[in-house]
Structures are given as structure tokens and as C-alpha cells.
Design an enzyme around this catalytic site. Structure first.
Site, mmCIF file in Angstrom:
data_model
loop_
_atom_site.group_PDB
_atom_site.id
_atom_site.type_symbol
_atom_site.label_atom_id
_atom_site.label_comp_id
_atom_site.label_asym_id
_atom_site.label_seq_id
_atom_site.Cartn_x
_atom_site.Cartn_y
_atom_site.Cartn_z
ATOM 1 N N GLY A 200 28.305 57.847 51.795
ATOM 2 C CA GLY A 200 26.860 58.065 51.641
ATOM 3 C C GLY A 200 26.141 57.082 50.731
ATOM 4 N N LYS A 208 20.266 55.537 47.744
ATOM 5 C CA LYS A 208 20.351 54.933 46.402
ATOM 6 C C LYS A 208 19.882 53.480 46.427
ATOM 7 C CE LYS A 208 22.283 58.662 44.827
ATOM 8 N NZ LYS A 208 21.508 59.579 43.984
ATOM 9 N N HIS A 228 15.821 59.221 39.547
ATOM 10 C CA HIS A 228 16.935 60.046 40.033
ATOM 11 C C HIS A 228 16.674 61.478 39.575
ATOM 12 C CE1 HIS A 228 21.617 60.626 40.104
ATOM 13 N NE2 HIS A 228 21.084 60.910 41.271
ATOM 14 N N CYS A 252 25.778 66.908 38.278
ATOM 15 C CA CYS A 252 25.479 67.751 37.107
ATOM 16 C C CYS A 252 24.497 68.868 37.436
ATOM 17 C CB CYS A 252 24.937 66.896 35.970
ATOM 18 S SG CYS A 252 26.171 65.784 35.296
ATOM 19 N N GLY A 253 24.331 69.191 38.715
ATOM 20 C CA GLY A 253 23.585 70.408 39.056
ATOM 21 C C GLY A 253 22.122 70.222 39.438
ATOM 22 N N THR A 255 20.937 69.782 42.479
ATOM 23 C CA THR A 255 20.684 70.580 43.683
ATOM 24 C C THR A 255 20.597 72.065 43.325
ATOM 25 O OG1 THR A 255 21.828 68.896 44.941
ATOM 26 C CG2 THR A 255 21.515 71.002 46.031
ATOM 27 N N ASN A 256 21.486 72.512 42.441
ATOM 28 C CA ASN A 256 21.458 73.930 42.062
ATOM 29 C C ASN A 256 20.153 74.296 41.367
ATOM 30 O OD1 ASN A 256 24.004 74.222 43.082
ATOM 31 N ND2 ASN A 256 25.051 74.164 41.107
ATOM 32 N N ASN A 368 34.547 65.342 45.824
ATOM 33 C CA ASN A 368 33.209 64.823 46.149
ATOM 34 C C ASN A 368 32.860 65.080 47.618
ATOM 35 O OD1 ASN A 368 30.754 63.501 45.457
ATOM 36 N ND2 ASN A 368 31.501 61.561 46.281
ATOM 37 N N ARG A 370 30.984 66.505 50.762
ATOM 38 C CA ARG A 370 29.517 66.616 50.832
ATOM 39 C C ARG A 370 29.066 67.386 52.067
ATOM 40 N NH1 ARG A 370 26.293 63.787 46.747
ATOM 41 N NH2 ARG A 370 27.856 62.805 45.468
ATOM 42 N N ARG A 401 25.771 66.458 30.911
ATOM 43 C CA ARG A 401 26.907 67.377 30.837
ATOM 44 C C ARG A 401 27.580 67.056 29.520
ATOM 45 N NH1 ARG A 401 30.566 69.706 34.722
ATOM 46 N NH2 ARG A 401 29.154 69.259 36.438
ATOM 47 N N ASN A 497 19.237 80.046 34.483
ATOM 48 C CA ASN A 497 18.489 78.889 33.954
ATOM 49 C C ASN A 497 16.981 79.125 33.985
ATOM 50 O OD1 ASN A 497 20.829 77.532 33.381
ATOM 51 N ND2 ASN A 497 20.863 76.364 35.293
HETATM 52 C C1 OXD Z 1 24.811 60.671 43.809
HETATM 53 C C2 OXD Z 1 24.288 61.286 45.047
HETATM 54 O O1 OXD Z 1 24.075 60.664 42.806
HETATM 55 O O2 OXD Z 1 24.950 61.241 46.094
HETATM 56 O O3 OXD Z 1 25.946 60.158 43.807
HETATM 57 O O4 OXD Z 1 23.166 61.813 44.992
HETATM 58 MN MN MN Z 2 22.147 61.491 43.126
#
Ligand code: OXD
Ligand code: MN
Length: 599
Positions: A200, A208, A228, A252-253, A255-256, A368, A370, A401, A497
Site C-alpha cells: 500500500g 503517502k 498525517h 497508533c490508533g 482509525t480507532n 501489518n 490491512r 505511543r 477516549n
Molecule cells: C501508514 C498508513 O501510515 O498506511 O503506514 O497509513
Molecule cells: Mn498513515
């Protein structure tokens, strides 16, 4: 090959085809017929494995090459004309060296393959701040992912019209050898070359490479921010909706937090984005944020109905899973997915395709692993995702973190102090990039692997943004990962949170007081709602302890890191560091006088 209407695109595509010599060229229109045909082809050639359609409708598993499972930061280069423009945190390769070392790898690399030309739009279709890119790739898996992650196909070509203004991304799987893997960014010509990886972050060049590394350079030149960060909207019991953007390093969360289900009644969370945020100064003097992406490329491991029910619902159909395990009934499985059944079931197939049992010694899913899924499938998606002007940002959160030192939350005392807090962030490494995990490293604004230019200049750009804003956002730092003496996490995290978000929102609206510490403001004992959390009487003190001795060391390490930017380091950050050192000294002096008084 059909002639493309846009002459600049047409001649670029022809020039790349002449070098890479594909068997055929497909210009992707983004239609459902097109993707269905590609899926059928990928299932036939083994790139995709169709999952159990009655449990996971229209979903697929992809297994990558075992050596191609994460971003490879050591093989990622900024190819600016001058080395100093890439700065000390980036690998640099001169454009001439890239031409002699990397370009030859593209020679005939698509022979026997199809070349896909994928136009994509980053940002809402009607947004003046959306940007067009075109990725040329020989990977059908990349095409399928880009179709979910971006607004892809004709919509982008319409937006491009006859303009030459698009990012050019060239990607080939090459021979997938890490020896011949390079991800090269040319900020001056808005071009990316990526070869040797299908992963990805290395291969979906819209993400990215374009939306962060190249966009960060454009943002500096044009006076905006490419970050980011997740974007989230929270409506509180008073009916106010407050939008926040948050930068945490990969894994480090983000998405959560972007789709949290609040544990407190009366709060509603809307997800606008989970990874990338473009912020412009709005006509109202606020930062306005758009999510350039349309989908999520989320980390599967650890995602469950407990940690992120919205993500679990989102991935229940029309999803692509990469490097997860599969159960005998053809459903995806990963560590942490089913806490009642932590080792899975007998007869599972692991991410490498080996049949394994619960007694296996290695994880079944890659750490990792996905999922790729449209953000529109997320139950908490907010309408703001398509807002052309973007949503107004009232708060920015930086977070890492960190097992020790950083309290649960603190607020910077000014915009410039907030920039310092972001600039000196430290976080432990995760499986999102190759290399050892759990190692603390400086990751300024969570952009260490993603800033396309000298980070010293990036700090200067951030500092210059503050005065352009009539209503600058408040800046906070959070740490969900602080550990107690026995090594267990002090804070329950996830849905809880919202208690921290509640405090930040109340601070933004001037509804609550704070206590001043050497780091900035923290909640007062009654200012943060810990009611109903089974944390024991000392919870507040443990969560908000700021140890002056530890921060004396930390402040020194900040200076050492900042000094690596030499003459590009803005003086304002040196002054912020000096102010931190003074506050640390005051705190130490008052702690020792308190000890003397107690004798
Ligand atoms: C990353 C992502 O930061 O895939 O690696 O979003
Ligand atoms: Mn990312």
C-alpha cells in the site's frame, strides 16, 4: 490504446509505454463493469481469493510476497535537486543518480503485463482544493485499491480537462526484490517512481507519495498544510459540533479515534477521515480540512467489535483484505479480532497460505495485515467528507505511543508552543514500517516518514500558519499508551477516549478550567470525567503526573533533535525549548523546597 483527450497525459502515457513495453494499455474509467472484470481476472490468476460471499459479500483476500508487507522507509527517497531541501530526516538521491540507478529498472518492466493508467482525484469532486494525479501501474491489485481509496477514473479526467497540472506516478511491481526496490519522489517535477513493491504505502502512490510527500511541498509553497491526521466531528450534549484533526504515527490508533463509539451519553462522532488531512485557511479565518482520500487502508490486527465496531461493520462487505488469515469457512481472521477465541480455530490458513492450528508459534495474520474499504461503508461517516470547503478545525491533537513521561492529555499554551509540542513528539515504532517495533523515535507531527522536504522548513511553515488564522485551533497532546508500574496500560482507551475529547471540546468553548504544568494545561481533578471508570483512587495522579526530572532529560533530547536541522531550525522553537527548560527548573526548585518544608 485510445488516445487520451488531454495531450499532456496522452504524451506522458505514450512515453512511459515506450520504455516499459507492456502488452496492452488500459485507461481506467472507474466504472463498476471495469472493476468486476478486473476482479474476475485477479481471482483467475490467484491475485485475489474470493471470501465466503454469504458472510463477507463481494470481498477478497490478497497475499503479498512475504518480503513485501510494510512501508520500506530505508528505500524511500526524496530526489530534490539540492540535498539540503530533503533535510536530515529523509533519504536523498539526486535526480541524476535516480536517472542512472532507478530509471533503467523500468526498462521493459511491463513486458508480458498490462499497463493500467489510473486517473484519480484527491478530495471532494467539487472542492477547489482537490488535486488530480495519474498513476501508471502494472498491478491490478493497485488499481482495485485505488478505486476504493480515491475518486478514480472519469471523474478525475473531467476535473483535469486540458490542464497539465497533475501528479505523475509511475509504479511497477518489477521483480518484487527488495534489492531492486525504490520509491523516489521528485518534488520539483511532481513525479513519483516506485518499483519493486506492491505494498500500500509504497505502491498506492495517491496516498503517502502524493497526498503527503509531494502535497506537503505544494502546501509549503502555497500556504496550506498537508498532514498525517484523522479528521473527526463531535457533537456534544449541548448540540455543538466541533471538528478536530489528530496526528498520530502509523499504527497508533488514528482509525480507532476517527470512528470511536462514545462511552458517554449524548455524544455523537462523525468520521471525516482516518489518515490524511489537507487544511487551508478559510475565508472565515479558520483552518478548513478536507480528507483527500475516499477509503481506508486500515490495520486489521487488533480491530474488533470491542475496539472499533464501526470499522468491523465497514469491512463486512465490499472489502479487500491483505495478509490476514482465513478460517476454514472462508472468512477473514486476525489476532485480536475475537477476544473470546484469541488463537482462532483449527484448520486456518495463515497470511502466507499455510494451514495452521491454534498451537502455532507465529501469528496467523501479519501484524501489518490491512483492510481496504470505502469510508462510505463506515456507519459513522460524516457528510462533511464531501464538503467542498472542508470542515472548520477548532482543535489539533498530536499524540504518540509512550509508555512513560507523557500525561494522558495536555494543552499547549499558544499556537507556537503547540508547534513545538508537535515538533518534538516521540513515539514507539510499529509494524506499519519494516524494522524493529517498540523503539522510541522522534516523529515530528507524525510526519517523519512523510514530509517531502526539510523538516526544519516544515517547522517554519507551521509557525507561519498561526498568524494567518483569525481563529487558530487550540493544540493538544495525548498519550493513550502510558503504562503503570506493573507495565499495564493506565488508560482504557477506545470508547473511553471521549472523556478526553470532552475536556478538549470544553476547553475550546471556554467551558472548563485547567491546571498549569511545565508542559502546558492539564485537566483539574474535577475537570475530566473519570466517573464510572474502575481505575482506583490514584488514577488522576497517575495519568497526569509530570515528572520534572524525566522532562529535564526529555528537554535535552528535544534540543539535540532540533539541532539536527542546523540553520533551517526556526529560532522560535529554540526559544520554546528554553522556556521548557526554565519551567522544568522552576518545577524542580519548588519540588525540592516542598521536600525541605516537609522535613
Ligand atoms: C501508514 C498508513 O501510515 O498506511 O503506514 O497509513
Ligand atoms: Mn498513515
Amino acid at each position: 490504446m485510445n488516445r487520451l483527450q488531454n495531450e499532456f497525459l496522452d504524451s506522458w502515457v505514450k512515453s512511459i509505454a515506450a520504455v516499459t513495453t507492456p502488452d496492452n494499455v488500459v485507461i481506467c474509467d472507474g466504472s463498476s463493469e471495469e472493476i468486476r472484470a478486473l476482479e474476475t481476472k485477479m481471482v483467475a490468476d490467484g491475485t485475489f481469493i474470493e471470501l465466503n460471499g454469504s458472510k463477507y459479500p463481494h470481498s477478497f483476500l490478497h497475499r503479498s510476497h512475504p518480503s513485501d508487507v510494510a512501508r520500506t522507509e530505508q528505500l524511500t527517497f526524496i530526489c530534490s535537486e539540492k540535498k539540503d531541501d530533503a533535510g536530515p530526516t529523509n533519504n536523498w538521491m539526486s535526480p541524476d543518480e535516480a536517472t542512472s540507478r532507478v530509471w533503467p529498472l523500468f526498462s521493459k518492466c511491463m513486458a508480458g503485463r498490462t499497463m493500467y493508467v489510473v486517473p484519480y482525484l484527491m478530495g471532494p469532486a467539487d472542492s477547489p482544493n482537490a488535486r488530480v494525479g495519474v498513476e501508471i501501474t502494472d498491478s491490478a491489485y493497485v488499481v482495485a485499491n485505488l478505486r476504493v481509496m480515491t475518486r478514480m477514473g472519469d471523474v478525475a479526467l473531467r476535473r483535469l480537462g486540458t490542464s497539465a497540472n497533475f501528479v505523475k506516478g509511475l509504479h511497477s511491481l518489477g521483480d518484487l526484490s527488495p534489492e531492486r526496490r525504490f520509491i523516489c519522489h521528485f518534488p520539483e517535477t511532481r513525479t513519483v517512481w516506485s518499483i519493486g513493491s506492491g505494498y500500500g504505502g509504497n505502491a498506492l502512490l495517491a496516498k503517502k507519495c502524493h497526498a503527503l510527500r509531494l502535497a506537503s511541498v505544494e502546501a509549503r509553497d502555497e500556504g496550506w498544510l498537508a498532514e498525517h491526521m484523522l479528521i473527526v466531528g463531535i457533537t456534544d450534549p449541548k448540540g455543538r459540533t466541533t471538528y478536530l484533526a489528530a496526528a498520530f504515527p502509523s499504527g497508533c490508533g488514528k482509525t480507532n479515534l476517527a470512528m470511536l463509539i462514545p462511552s458517554l451519553p449524548g455524544y455523537k462522532v462523525e468520521t471525516i477521515g482516518d489518515d490524511i488531512c489537507w487544511m487551508h485557511v478559510g475565508s472565515d479565518g479558520r483552518l478548513r480540512a478536507i480528507n483527500p482520500e475516499a477509503g481506508m487502508f486500515g490495520i486489521a490486527v487488533g480491530t474488533s467489535m470491542k475496539t472499533n465496531p464501526n470499522a468491523m461493520r465497514a469491512v463486512g462487505h465490499d472489502a479487500i483484505f491483505t495478509n490476514v488469515a482465513v478460517t476454514p469457512e472462508g472468512t477473514p481472521w486476525w489476532e485480536g479480532m475475537d477476544p473470546a477465541n484469541p488463537r482462532g480455530v483449527a484448520g486456518m490458513t495463515d497470511w502466507r497460505g499455510r494451514v495452521v492450528g491454534p498451537d502455532r508459534t507465529e501469528p496467523a495474520a501479519h501484524p501489518n495485515a490491512r483492510y481496504t474499504v470505502s469510508l462510505r461503508q463506515c456507519p459513522s461517516v460524516g457528510a462533511g467528507m464531501d464538503e467542498p470547503a472542508g470542515v472548520p478545525i477548532s482543535g489539533i491533537i498530536f499524540g504518540g505511543r509512550r509508555a512513560k513521561k507523557a500525561p494522558l492529555v495536555f494543552e499547549a499554551t499558544s499556537f507556537a508552543h503547540g508547534v513545538y509540542v508537535g515538533a518534538t513528539m516521540v513515539s514507539e515504532t510499529t509494524a506499519a514500517a519494516t524494522g524493529a517495533t517498540g523503539i522510541p523515535r522522534h516523529d515530528p507531527m507524525a510526519m517523519l516518514p512523510f514530509c517531502g522536504y526539510n523538516v526544519g522548513d516544515y517547522f517554519k511553515h507551521w509557525l507561519e500558519m498561526g498568524p494567518k488564522l483569525k481563529h487558530p485551533p487550540k493544540i493538544f497532546h495525548v498519550n493513550w499508551f502510558r503504562q503503570g508500574k506493573n507495565g499495564s496500560f493506565l488508560w482504557p482507551g477506545f470508547g473511553e477516549n471521549i472523556r478526553v475529547m470532552q475536556w478538549m471540546i470544553d476547553r475550546i468553548h471556554g467551558d472548563t478550567d485547567a491546571r498549569s504544568t511545565l508542559l502546558g494545561y492539564v485537566p483539574t481533578k474535577t475537570g475530566i470525567n473519570l466517573n464510572g471508570l474502575d481505575m482506583g483512587g490514584a488514577a488522576y495522579d497517575d495519568l497526569f503526573d509530570v515528572d520534572a526530572e524525566a522532562w529535564a532529560e526529555e528537554a535535552e533530547s528535544h534540543l539535540k533533535f532540533l539541532r539536527t536541522f542546523g540553520s533551517r531550525l526556526p529560532e522560535a522553537l529554540v526559544q520554546e525549548q528554553g522556556a521548557l527548560v526554565r519551567r522544568v527548573a522552576e518545577a524542580r526548585a519548588s519540588a525540592s523546597s516542598a521536600k525541605v518544608a516537609a522535613k
